[in-house]
Each structure stands twice: as structure tokens, then as C-alpha cells.
Design an enzyme around this catalytic site. Structure first.
Site, mmCIF file in Angstrom:
data_model
loop_
_atom_site.group_PDB
_atom_site.id
_atom_site.type_symbol
_atom_site.label_atom_id
_atom_site.label_comp_id
_atom_site.label_asym_id
_atom_site.label_seq_id
_atom_site.Cartn_x
_atom_site.Cartn_y
_atom_site.Cartn_z
ATOM 1 N N ARG A 1 -9.831 1.079 -1.012
ATOM 2 C CA ARG A 1 -8.798 0.042 -1.187
ATOM 3 C C ARG A 1 -8.499 -0.053 -2.664
ATOM 4 O O ARG A 1 -9.321 -0.478 -3.467
ATOM 5 C CB ARG A 1 -9.316 -1.289 -0.654
ATOM 6 C CG ARG A 1 -8.268 -2.389 -0.672
ATOM 7 C CD ARG A 1 -7.211 -2.117 0.401
ATOM 8 N NE ARG A 1 -6.358 -3.272 0.617
ATOM 9 C CZ ARG A 1 -5.178 -3.460 0.039
ATOM 10 N NH1 ARG A 1 -4.717 -2.554 -0.821
ATOM 11 N NH2 ARG A 1 -4.458 -4.519 0.326
ATOM 12 N N GLY A 2 -7.297 0.359 -3.034
ATOM 13 C CA GLY A 2 -6.961 0.476 -4.442
ATOM 14 C C GLY A 2 -7.137 -0.799 -5.233
ATOM 15 O O GLY A 2 -7.648 -0.791 -6.355
ATOM 16 N N ASP B 1 -9.171 -3.115 -4.864
ATOM 17 C CA ASP B 1 -10.587 -3.488 -5.017
ATOM 18 C C ASP B 1 -11.331 -2.588 -6.006
ATOM 19 O O ASP B 1 -12.101 -3.076 -6.841
ATOM 20 C CB ASP B 1 -11.312 -3.408 -3.666
ATOM 21 C CG ASP B 1 -10.968 -4.562 -2.738
ATOM 22 O OD1 ASP B 1 -10.322 -5.519 -3.207
ATOM 23 O OD2 ASP B 1 -11.339 -4.501 -1.551
ATOM 24 N N THR B 2 -11.138 -1.276 -5.907
ATOM 25 C CA THR B 2 -12.050 -0.364 -6.623
ATOM 26 C C THR B 2 -11.376 0.773 -7.362
ATOM 27 O O THR B 2 -12.063 1.609 -7.955
ATOM 28 C CB THR B 2 -13.056 0.255 -5.623
ATOM 29 O OG1 THR B 2 -12.341 1.083 -4.686
ATOM 30 C CG2 THR B 2 -13.851 -0.796 -4.890
ATOM 31 N N ARG B 3 -10.041 0.842 -7.356
ATOM 32 C CA ARG B 3 -9.380 2.017 -7.933
ATOM 33 C C ARG B 3 -9.818 2.294 -9.369
ATOM 34 O O ARG B 3 -10.174 3.417 -9.722
ATOM 35 C CB ARG B 3 -7.864 1.836 -7.899
ATOM 36 C CG ARG B 3 -7.114 3.000 -8.545
ATOM 37 C CD ARG B 3 -5.621 2.713 -8.700
ATOM 38 N NE ARG B 3 -5.021 2.326 -7.449
ATOM 39 C CZ ARG B 3 -4.710 3.179 -6.478
ATOM 40 N NH1 ARG B 3 -4.959 4.466 -6.626
ATOM 41 N NH2 ARG B 3 -4.173 2.750 -5.354
ATOM 42 N N GLY C 1 6.486 -0.728 3.490
ATOM 43 C CA GLY C 1 7.634 -0.208 4.206
ATOM 44 C C GLY C 1 7.762 1.289 4.185
ATOM 45 O O GLY C 1 8.578 1.847 4.914
ATOM 46 N N GLU D 1 -6.608 5.911 7.711
ATOM 47 C CA GLU D 1 -7.481 6.963 7.170
ATOM 48 C C GLU D 1 -8.829 6.957 7.874
ATOM 49 O O GLU D 1 -9.352 8.007 8.266
ATOM 50 C CB GLU D 1 -7.697 6.747 5.666
ATOM 51 C CG GLU D 1 -6.495 7.067 4.812
ATOM 52 C CD GLU D 1 -6.750 6.780 3.337
ATOM 53 O OE1 GLU D 1 -5.812 6.965 2.549
ATOM 54 O OE2 GLU D 1 -7.880 6.386 2.991
#
Length: 668
Positions: free
Chosen positions: A128-129, A131-133, A164, A198
Site C-alpha cells: 500500500r503506497g 503506508d510504506t512506499r 477511475g 494483486e
């Protein structure tokens, strides 16, 4: 405008090959022309200063994805570029701003792809970008790409999918083409439809293929993931309005399945220290992938199981020190193959491994500093260029002490080589294993490291030799009936030497004319196959002149005879026979039997006799071992009654002296 990678490559090369390149001002670093993009710093560079055409580096530019992309950006409007930097298929340009609804999308970064095909990946990171990217995932990604002696190919995102926009099928394809998936399940992971998509595909690949899933529960518990509780559950339920019913059901099922897998809970590893967690993950990934990077060994292995079992039983005994194993034997006996098998079996227990092949030849061609550079780069996992031997030794001494290493040093032929690469035990962390192969047992005896386990490798027995020959000559375990007899005759001339059996067997593969086989049989009675002879002669060439003469004397006249009387002869000739014989034994060129007789392998015997015959016409080649040799037997007939002690100058050749002394002792 949608351009394939190949089309773009041709476009760039065509542009760069023209002198009109001076008109383009490219927003790239000058270093990018020569090193990968990620190693360079952004900046403006005007190529109008270049006066020469640049097709020399055009091919390099065409294979550097990052640099291609930068060049294309400079030549075309940015909104017209839809080139995927990791694959040849087109893909829509991702927005640079991260959306709170985004998941990991396709951005690929690795020095090399591994596995089958150019689109194969070692690791897929799902996260999840928001959160942890920029934190945990970024640290893990860089640690993975730098791990191992062969760089790993890691798939991760740089940007997220805007709200979208359709989820790209290429991401699902990348998951399927990855060997390992690491879902980093954080607090808001389940709030993203794309993260769940994913994960669903990852779990599907795990069931239908040999896909490995190593989940990381980042600041969440597997129980909360399984039952959708706590902040993790709240994030999921608060985003349900963005999901349809099918997404919800499949997502919940995938979350439940992944929560039961063995993985890592970030809060329970080293009291939440993320650096230690990343070390654990990288070590586990390397171990899982190690079989993809194993050393190549022949498929038709014969007779190694017992040797492997004996050595591995010793290695499995716990030790508080670094240990060295020395495998020695004559050339072509299979030392390197055995050492590689042991290395492959042990490699998944080590993060830091290195294989230095053919140390003897590499040192001769490039010097010991070349080997230092390779060893240090492998173990420290960073490029290193050593220019002085002292510097290389200092780095190994100081930097390897805290690393548990597995090192294979193949074909050491001089003590100085071993001293430069692994001289002392305390250079390495406890639990390290150093494997050394050599033709010279003395190197193992003289090592300051003090070799813990020496293992002599001997020839194959008749059954094993027949099996190995058949596997190369016929690609099966037995000979056709019409070739069985001549196969055994040919094998009898090779003395169970694996190299000879492999070389000759492979040469005879698909040769069904028995006259060819007969010619090979006759040839092998006089000398080894040329490819085998080249390997065997390395040991002979390493001898001093006196030692060479003693070796030739033995193979020509003293095989199966005791050394007592030959020693008198060599001493009278001013040689140092005790020292010479010891050197021949240590180099595995001869053995001494239980009754003091000389024992020489058939292939080494034929090598020596072939050397003795050099310069003779092919049709007249013979030596003291032949009854009709024109030298010794003729002299013996004339001087049959000559007693021991006859002056040496009385006889025309050195071998005549041997014959008279040895034969007349028996005539008395």
C-alpha cells in the site's frame, strides 16, 4: 503515440548515428552515457560539443531502459510517450501523484532480469503506497536489489493508479512471471481495491504454480488480517463502497489464506527494528532463490554419492570456528565437480557465497588482485577493484570477520594463492566453510589456516566407469550388445578417470562404424586423448627438471617395481630422489604400494611415455617398456653379464644404465 522498445531503440540509434545530433539538447547526465541511469545525477548536458559521430555508444544507449526513456522524453512531447520501461508492451503513463486509493503498479528496476525469458522476475512487491512506499518498502527494495552475487530482479511500483483508471493486466502478468511474491500487508492495505486484486492473483499463482509467497504483516497481526479486526478491519470496511460484491468475497478469501502462511510480523522481529526484519527477509529470499543460481555440474554424475555423503557428514558436525576442506587428486579425477556439488548443497545456508574457478589459470592471466576483486565483490555485494595484493588481503581480513561465508577456491596450485585468499582461520566468521581443490597435497599441508579435513579423490571402479562411459557414448546406462565388448576394451585403457571417460565417450557418441571404435582403442593404448592429455600435462609441467626425469624414468621402466634400486641410480646421477618422489606423490602423479612398488595411473603412464616418444617417427615410437625397443634390450643382450657398478660413461643412454643396473641385479 505508442512505441515498442525495439522501435524506440532503432529510432534512438538512427538519431545518434547522424551528425545532426548536435542540434539536440538532452536533459540527461553526461555519466548516463556510460553508466546505468540510477547511478547518475540529473543535470543538463548539451551534446553539441561532440564533434564525432557516436554510433560507438549508441548500442549501449539502446539497451539502457532508463536512458532510452530520458532520450525519448527529450525528443517527443511527454504526453505522447506511452512506453513501458520494464517490458516491450505498451502501457499508459502513470500519474506522478499518489492516490489514496492506489496500489502498487508496474515499475521495474534491476540490473538484469533472471530466469527464463527477458521478462522474468525474482521478486514481486505488493504494498500500500500511502503506508510504506517511501519507508519500509523502499528499504526492502534496495536491500533486495543489492543482495546476492547475482543481482535480483525486483518488481515494484514508483507511482500509483489514479482513481477511475483500469487496473493493468500487465501487473497480473508480472506476478505470474515472478518466482516470489512479498505482500507487505499494512494497516490500509485492504482499503485498496488494487492491492486486493494483486493479492487474489498472488494466492491464485501459489495454488496453480510453483509460486512462493512470503507475507510481511507490517504493524498488523495475522489474526486481524484473518478476521478483519482492529484498524486493519476498519480500513477494509470503510472502503467497501468502492468494491463490488465479487471483489469483497475474493479479497476476504485471499486475506484469510495469506494470514495462515508463515511470514514475518514486523513488531515481533528484533523488537520492531525494521533493519533486522529486512535482513531476515533478504536472507530467506536468497535461500529460496539459491537453486536458480547453483553452479553448473554435469548431468551424468556417477560415483559421487558416497564421497558427498562422507564429506557432508563431517560438515554437519557443529563447529565454533571457520573450517577449510581440501579435496585433492590427479587432474581429471573429478575434484571440481565434487566441490561444486558440495557448494550447491551448502549454498542455501549462506547469504555470502563466492566461487572462484580455475585459480591457477586466472592468476597466471590476470594476477591475484583480479581474484581479490571478484571475491570481495561477491561477499560484500558491492563492486570492488583491487590494485594491490596487500590491499586485497587487508579488506578480506577486516571486512569478512563478521560474515559467515561459503567460498570455493578451485584448482589452487601454489601456496601463495591460498595465502592471499584465505590464509588464516580468524579472517572469517565462525561457521564459514572454505572449500579448496588442488592437485598438490602439499599446499593443504603447508596452509597456515590448517586444513580441517583432507579428502583424496580416486578413480572410478569398473562398474562406475562403464556406466559413466555409456551415459556419454550412448546417452543411456548400457551399451548396445554389438558395442559392449569394444566398449569394455576402450574403458580398460582409461583407468577409471572420469575426464577420459567423458571426453572419449562424448567423441564416440553417434559414431556407429565399429572401425572408428577400433581406431580409438588402438590410439588409447599408446597415449591419452589429446583433450585429456592437455589436462594431465599441467601437473607434469609444474615439476622441476629433475622431478620430470624421475617421473619419466618411473613410467618408462619402474612401474610395479620397488624404488630401492632406482634410488641408487638417481643418487649416482646427482638427483635428490627422496625429495623428487615425495613431490610426485603430493602432486598425485604416483603412489607407493604396500610393498614399496611404484604405482602410476594408466593415463599418467601413457602421458609420460608419450612425452618420452616425442620426436620419434610415429611408426617407430617405442621405449624401454617394449620388448623390441632398440635401446635397452639390445644393450642387455650385449652386456648381459655386466655386473652392478659398471661405469655410466660406458653406456650410450640414461635408460640403458637403468636397464643394466636393474636387470643385472636379477641376473646375479
Amino acid at each position: 503515440l505508442s512505441l515498442s522498445l525495439s522501435l524506440v531503440s532503432h529510432l534512438i540509434i538512427r538519431i545518434l548515428s547522424c551528425r545532426t545530433i548536435r542540434e539536440y539538447h538532452l536533459p540527461i547526465s553526461p555519466h548516463s552515457l556510460f553508466i546505468p541511469l540510477e547511478s547518475s545525477r540529473p543535470g543538463l548536458f548539451t551534446v553539441s560539443s561532440l564533434s564525432d559521430p557516436v554510433p560507438l555508444f549508441a548500442s549501449q544507449l539502446a539497451c539502457e531502459e532508463g536512458l532510452l526513456f530520458s532520450l525519448l522524453e527529450s525528443l517527443l512531447p511527454i504526453d505522447e510517450i506511452t512506453m513501458d520501461r520494464g517490458q516491450s508492451q505498451g502501457k499508459k503513463k502513470r500519474a506522478e501523484e499518489e492516490s489514496t486509493e492506489g496500489a502498487s503498479t508496474s515499475s521495474f528496476s534491476s540490473p538484469k532480469a533472471t530466469g527464463v525469458g527477458s521478462g522474468q522476475y525474482d521478486v514481486f512487491l505488493s504494498f500500500r503506497g500511502s503506508d510504506t512506499r517511501n519507508t519500509f518498502t523502499d528499504h526492502l527494495y534496495h536491500s533486495l536489489t543489492k543482495a546476492g552475487t547475482i543481482p535480483l530482479c525486483v518488481f515494484r511500483d514508483e507511482n500509483s493508479i489514479p482513481i477511475g483508471e483500469e487496473f493493468s493486466s500487465e501487473i497480473l502478468d508480472a506476478i505470474a512471471r515472478s518466482k516470489i511474491s512479498i505482500p507487505i500487508i499494512s494497516e490500509n492495505y485492504a482499503s485498496s481495491k488494487w492491492c486486493l486484486c494483486e493479492l487474489v492473483h498472488i494466492m491464485h499463482c501459489k495454488k496453480s504454480a510453483s509460486h512462493i509467497v512470503l507475507p510481511i504483516f507490517y504493524k498488523v497481526s495475522p489474526s486481524d488480517v484473518r478476521h478483519l479486526k482492529g484498524n486493519f478491519g476498519n480500513a477494509f470496511y470503510s472502503s467497501r463502497e468502492h468494491f463490488d460484491e465479487k471483489d469483497i468475497q475474493e479479497g476476504q478469501r485471499a486475506l484469510n489464506e495469506v494470514s495462515h502462511l508463515i511470514g514475518w510480523e514486523s513488531q515481533k522481529i528484533a523488537n520492531g527494528h525494521e533493519g533486522k526484519l529486512i535482513e531476515h527477509v533478504v536472507k530467506n529470499v536468497i535461500s529460496k532463490l539459491r537453486e536458480d543460481f547453483q553452479l553448473n555440474v554435469p548431468e551424468q554424475l556417477v560415483g559421487l554419492d558416497d564421497h558427498m555423503k562422507e564429506i557432508m557428514n563431517w560438515i554437519d558436525n557443529p563447529s565454533i570456528n571457520a573450517r577449510m576442506i581440501g579435496i585433492y587428486g590427479m587432474g581429471g579425477i573429478g575434484k571440481t565437480t565434487l566441490a561444486k556439488c558440495i557448494y550447491n548443497q551448502l549454498s542455501n545456508k549462506f547469504v555470502h557465497v563466492s566461487f572462484l574457478p580455475d585459480v591457477r589459470e586466472t592468476t597466471r592471466r590476470h594476477g591475484i588482485t583480479y581474484l581479490h576483486s571478484q571475491l570481495i565483490s561477491d561477499i560484500l555485494q558491492s563492486k570492488s577493484q583491487v590494485s594491490r595484493i596487500d590491499d586485497g588481503i587487508s579488506i578480506i581480513q577486516s571486512r569478512f570477520k563478521r560474515k559467515k561465508v561459503l567460498i570455493l577456491l578451485d584448482d589452487i596450485d601454489d601456496k601463495s594463492q591460498l595465502d592471499a585468499l584465505a590464509r588464516e582461520r580468524d579472517w572469517f566468521m565462525a561457521g564459514s566453510v572454505i572449500i579448496v581443490t588442488t592437485r598438490n597435497e602439499a599446499i593443504l599441508d603447508q596452509s597456515k589456516f590448517e586444513v580441517d579435513y583432507k579428502y583424496e579423490l580416486n578413480e572410478l571402479d569398473k562398474v562406475q566407469a562403464f556406466l559413466l562411459f555409456n551415459r556419454h557414448a550412448f546417452r543411456m546406462n548400457h551399451s548396445p550388445r554389438e558395442f559392449e565388448g569394444i566398449s569394455r576394451d576402450i574403458i580398460s585403457n582409461m583407468g577409471g578417470l572420469p575426464l577420459a571417460l567423458q571426453v572419449v565417450g562424448s567423441y564416440l557418441y553417434k559414431k556407429m562404424d565399429q572401425r572408428v571404435w577400433e581406431d580409438v582403442k588402438k590410439q588409447l593404448k599408446n597415449q591419452p586423448h589429446r583433450d585429456v592429455q592437455k589436462i594431465l600435462q599441467i601437473s607434469y609441467d609444474a615439476l622441476e627438471d629433475e622431478q620430470k626425469q624421475i617421473f619419466l624414468d618411473i613410467v618408462c621402466y619402474f612401474i610395479s617395481k620397488t624404488s630401492k634400486y632406482a634410488m641408487y641410480m638417481w643418487e649416482d646421477c646427482g638427483f635428490y630422489p627422496s625429495q623428487g618422489i615425495e613431490e610426485l606423490k603430493l602432486r598425485c602423479l604416483i603412489k607407493i604400494g604396500d610393498h614399496g612398488e611404484f604405482i602410476v595411473h594408466d593415463q599418467l603412464r601413457d602421458l609420460g611415455r608419450s612425452i618420452f616418444c616425442q620426436g620419434q617417427p610415429l611408426e617407430k615410437r617405442s621405449g624401454p617398456w617394449d620388448d623390441d625397443y632398440e635401446g635397452v634390450p639390445k644393450v642387455l643382450r650385449v652386456y648381459a653379464q655386466v655386473k652392478y657398478g659398471t661405469p655410466f660413461f660406458f653406456f650410450p643412454s640414461y635408460f640403458n644404465i637403468f636397464s643394466l643396473i636393474y636387470s643385472n641385479i636379477h641376473l646375479r
